[in-house]
Design an enzyme around this catalytic site. Structure first.
Site, PDB file in Angstrom:
ATOM      1  N   HIS A 103      23.962 -12.256  12.208  1.00 29.26           N
ATOM      2  CA  HIS A 103      24.140 -11.521  13.458  1.00 29.26           C
ATOM      3  C   HIS A 103      22.796 -10.984  13.907  1.00 29.26           C
ATOM      4  CE1 HIS A 103      25.708  -8.674  16.393  1.00 29.26           C
ATOM      5  NE2 HIS A 103      26.780  -9.445  16.398  1.00 29.26           N
ATOM      6  N   ASP A 106      33.601 -13.431  13.272  1.00 29.36           N
ATOM      7  CA  ASP A 106      34.231 -14.743  13.449  1.00 29.36           C
ATOM      8  C   ASP A 106      34.588 -15.441  12.135  1.00 29.36           C
ATOM      9  OD1 ASP A 106      34.165 -14.813  16.285  1.00 29.36           O
ATOM     10  OD2 ASP A 106      32.025 -15.213  16.211  1.00 29.36           O
TER      11      ASP A 106
HETATM   12  N1  CMC Z   1      23.468 -20.089   8.447  1.00 27.74           N
HETATM   13  C1  CMC Z   1      22.299 -20.424   7.904  1.00 27.74           C
HETATM   14  N2  CMC Z   1      21.100 -19.885   8.255  1.00 27.74           N
HETATM   15  C2  CMC Z   1      21.139 -18.946   9.223  1.00 27.74           C
HETATM   16  C3  CMC Z   1      22.334 -18.537   9.835  1.00 27.74           C
HETATM   17  C4  CMC Z   1      23.539 -19.142   9.417  1.00 27.74           C
HETATM   18  N3  CMC Z   1      24.695 -18.805   9.938  1.00 27.74           N
HETATM   19  N4  CMC Z   1      22.065 -17.594  10.765  1.00 27.74           N
HETATM   20  C5  CMC Z   1      20.750 -17.413  10.729  1.00 27.74           C
HETATM   21  N5  CMC Z   1      20.169 -18.220   9.788  1.00 27.74           N
HETATM   22  C6  CMC Z   1      18.767 -18.279   9.411  1.00 27.74           C
HETATM   23  C7  CMC Z   1      17.948 -19.022  10.442  1.00 27.74           C
HETATM   24  O1  CMC Z   1      17.870 -20.395  10.134  1.00 27.74           O
HETATM   25  C8  CMC Z   1      16.613 -18.329  10.337  1.00 27.74           C
HETATM   26  O2  CMC Z   1      15.988 -18.823   9.157  1.00 27.74           O
HETATM   27  P1  CMC Z   1      14.380 -19.030   9.106  1.00 27.74           P
HETATM   28  O3  CMC Z   1      13.808 -17.644   9.118  1.00 27.74           O
HETATM   29  O4  CMC Z   1      14.157 -19.791   7.852  1.00 27.74           O
HETATM   30  O5  CMC Z   1      14.028 -19.821  10.334  1.00 27.74           O
HETATM   31  C9  CMC Z   1      16.991 -16.867  10.071  1.00 27.74           C
HETATM   32  O6  CMC Z   1      18.277 -16.937   9.406  1.00 27.74           O
HETATM   33  C10 CMC Z   1      17.098 -16.011  11.320  1.00 27.74           C
HETATM   34  O7  CMC Z   1      18.018 -16.662  12.214  1.00 27.74           O
HETATM   35  P2  CMC Z   1      17.927 -16.627  13.796  1.00 27.74           P
HETATM   36  O8  CMC Z   1      18.630 -17.819  14.311  1.00 27.74           O
HETATM   37  O9  CMC Z   1      16.488 -16.414  14.193  1.00 27.74           O
HETATM   38  O10 CMC Z   1      18.734 -15.285  14.096  1.00 27.74           O
HETATM   39  P3  CMC Z   1      19.313 -14.854  15.499  1.00 27.74           P
HETATM   40  O11 CMC Z   1      19.403 -13.381  15.474  1.00 27.74           O
HETATM   41  O12 CMC Z   1      18.551 -15.493  16.600  1.00 27.74           O
HETATM   42  O13 CMC Z   1      20.783 -15.514  15.509  1.00 27.74           O
HETATM   43  C11 CMC Z   1      23.079 -15.857  15.203  1.00 27.74           C
HETATM   44  C12 CMC Z   1      21.963 -14.820  15.292  1.00 27.74           C
HETATM   45  C13 CMC Z   1      24.425 -15.122  15.139  1.00 27.74           C
HETATM   46  C14 CMC Z   1      23.059 -16.730  16.457  1.00 27.74           C
HETATM   47  C15 CMC Z   1      22.901 -16.724  13.943  1.00 27.74           C
HETATM   48  O14 CMC Z   1      22.965 -15.930  12.788  1.00 27.74           O
HETATM   49  C16 CMC Z   1      23.879 -17.876  13.867  1.00 27.74           C
HETATM   50  O15 CMC Z   1      23.626 -18.955  14.410  1.00 27.74           O
HETATM   51  N6  CMC Z   1      25.056 -17.706  13.157  1.00 27.74           N
HETATM   52  C17 CMC Z   1      26.072 -18.721  13.103  1.00 27.74           C
HETATM   53  C18 CMC Z   1      26.931 -18.680  14.361  1.00 27.74           C
HETATM   54  C19 CMC Z   1      27.849 -17.477  14.383  1.00 27.74           C
HETATM   55  O16 CMC Z   1      28.532 -17.172  13.426  1.00 27.74           O
HETATM   56  N7  CMC Z   1      27.894 -16.792  15.541  1.00 27.74           N
HETATM   57  C20 CMC Z   1      28.742 -15.641  15.752  1.00 27.74           C
HETATM   58  C21 CMC Z   1      27.936 -14.388  15.958  1.00 27.74           C
HETATM   59  S1  CMC Z   1      28.864 -12.871  15.807  1.00 27.74           S
HETATM   60  C22 CMC Z   1      30.081 -12.729  17.007  1.00 27.74           C
HETATM   61  C23 CMC Z   1      29.891 -13.494  18.257  1.00 27.74           C
HETATM   62  O17 CMC Z   1      28.910 -13.304  18.972  1.00 27.74           O
HETATM   63  O18 CMC Z   1      30.757 -14.285  18.559  1.00 27.74           O
END
Ligand code: CMC
Length: 392
Positions: free
Chosen positions: A270, A327
């Site tokens: 998140h 989720d």
């Molecule tokens: N699985 C594996 N690696 C992950 C995940 C994940 N679910 N989420 C983040 N990472 C890693 C990402 O690869 C990155 O690694 P590195 O530093 O090596 O490049 C690091 O963690 C930081 O990730 P980010 O993508 O820069 O983080 P963000 O704040 O931009 O993204 C997020 C937040 C929710 C989009 C992301 O965690 C994600 O894609 N999660 C999976 C989708 C999900 O469950 N979304 C629902 C969010 S909560 C409720 C809603 O909004 O619906």
């Protein structure tokens, strides 16, 4: 303008002041109008929370009854509107139908479009809360080939939503109290989450003085993506695929850690919560309780718990502060209640409706609001002269 800096994903940019929702991502705290989410989830109802978010205070008995009566009175949709929803192809995604339907509401209620007249805004608020309930029932019933039912004004919001969704025509519907309570709770948990992608979209669209329907419809589209609300559907798909591949959670986690084809553990991570998402903690408990109570053990729940167990003890996830988000477990509950995968994100949208409306209304009445118009750093070609096609 010389001081413009880029902030990808607006990680460090506050777009507004807001009195609605408070999140402390490090401590795992979420409050609506000051009330802890845990208390609201246990003690309140979705419509009461909607009133709280939109009007700022919990309603008195009389205010709550009047609000429910107003919402109930508008749950019936115009026959032409039902026909309109029936024109979408059967296999189209319900989120596309939902956003189109909410947008189209503005054409049925042109008297409710003025964003600056408080009475008109209140009418649009009630119409959206009422109609989206009916629209969401319709999405389920059209997918299974059953007719839309008329509302029963004597029932509560969630109970009648379930009746309109699952009742067999011409048969008495007896609500299952567990089902009603758990869905009520899930809608409360989704009701607002400050400036996330879809809410920021609603505010951005509204900042041009577009009407509430247009703004909320845009929010539904933003929510549909798998990184946002679409994650609940993506989690179920992921769990189902792991099961089909033999149920080996650790093999899947190796793929996630190796970023094999960019695969992510859906339902984890998140932008704001760097500790357990408090909503996920509540949903996880409910998932166990519901599956047990409904007598529907689901092997996918075991896989989900395995994945979580691995993640909580693995450096990849702990170093990046990746924990289950709201989720991760919701899809398993929706599935147990009888919803198909494609209905999960529309249910999220139904729950988020009060938050979008409250945020839009707050923005519209805030005298400091200006049209959303971010700047950019231009990185394209320097000036050059047009070449005739034969010289390119
Ligand atoms: N699985 C594996 N690696 C992950 C995940 C994940 N679910 N989420 C983040 N990472 C890693 C990402 O690869 C990155 O690694 P590195 O530093 O090596 O490049 C690091 O963690 C930081 O990730 P980010 O993508 O820069 O983080 P963000 O704040 O931009 O993204 C997020 C937040 C929710 C989009 C992301 O965690 C994600 O894609 N999660 C999976 C989708 C999900 O469950 N979304 C629902 C969010 S909560 C409720 C809603 O909004 O619906």
């Amino acid at each position: 303008t010389g001081l413009v800096t880029v902030d990808p994903g607006f990680m460090n940019t506050a777009s507004c002041d807001s009195e609605i929702t408070y999140i402390d991502g490090d401590a795992g705290i979420l409050r609506y109008r000051g009330y802890p989410i845990e208390q609201l989830a246990e003690k309140s109802s979705f419509l009461e929370v909607a009133y709280l978010l939109i009007h700022g205070e919990l309603p008195t008995q009389a205010e709550g009854d009047a609000f429910m009566e107003r919402v109930n009175r508008h749950t019936l949709v115009h026959e032409d509107f039902r026909t309109f929803m029936g024109t979408f192809p059967r296999n189209g995604h319900p989120m596309a139908v939902m956003s189109s339907a909410v947008n189209a509401l503005s054409t049925f209620y042109p008297e409710s479009l003025d964003p600056f007249d408080p009475q008109t805004v209140e009418l649009a608020t009630v119409l959206i809360l009422a109609k989206t309930r009916t629209i969401t029932s319709y999405l389920h019933r059209s997918a299974v080939g059953e007719p839309l039912l008329y509302p029963d004004y004597s029932r509560g919001y969630v109970e009648d939503f379930l009746r309109m969704t699952f009742a067999v025509p011409y048969q008495q519907y007896e609500p299952d109290p567990t089902t009603v309570a758990v869905l009520d709770q899930l809608l409360i948990l989704h009701a607002d989450h400050e400036q996330n992608c879809s809410t920021s979209t609603v505010r951005m669209v509204g900042s041009s003085h577009a009407n509430l329907y247009a703004s909320v419809a845009a929010g539904i589209n933003a929510l549909s993506g798998p990184l946002h609300g679409g994650a609940n559907e993506a989690v179920l798909k992921m769990l189902t695929e792991i099961k089909a591949d033999g149920g080996d959670a650790s093999a899947f986690m190796t793929r996630v850690k190796n970023k094999d084809q960019g695969v992510r553990l859906m339902g984890f991570g998140h932008r704001v919560y760097k500790n357990y998402d408090p909503r996920a903690a509540i949903v996880k408990k409910s998932a166990h309780a519901v599956l047990e109570k409904l007598g529907k053990p689901d092997p996918l729940l075991d896989i989900a718990m395995n994945l979580e167990e691995i993640a909580l003890n693995d450096d990849y996830f702990t170093e990046r502060k990746l924990y289950p988000n709201v989720d991760f477990y919701t899809g398993l509950i929706y599935k147990a209640l009888g919803f198909s995968d494609q209905m999960f994100t529309p249910l999220f949208a139904l729950g988020r409706m009060p938050g979008w409306i409250a945020q839009w209304r707050e923005m519209m009445t805030d005298p400091t609001t200006k049209i959303g118009r971010p700047r950019q750093i231009y990185t394209g070609a320097v000036e050059r002269n047009y070449l005739p096609v034969e010289s390119r």
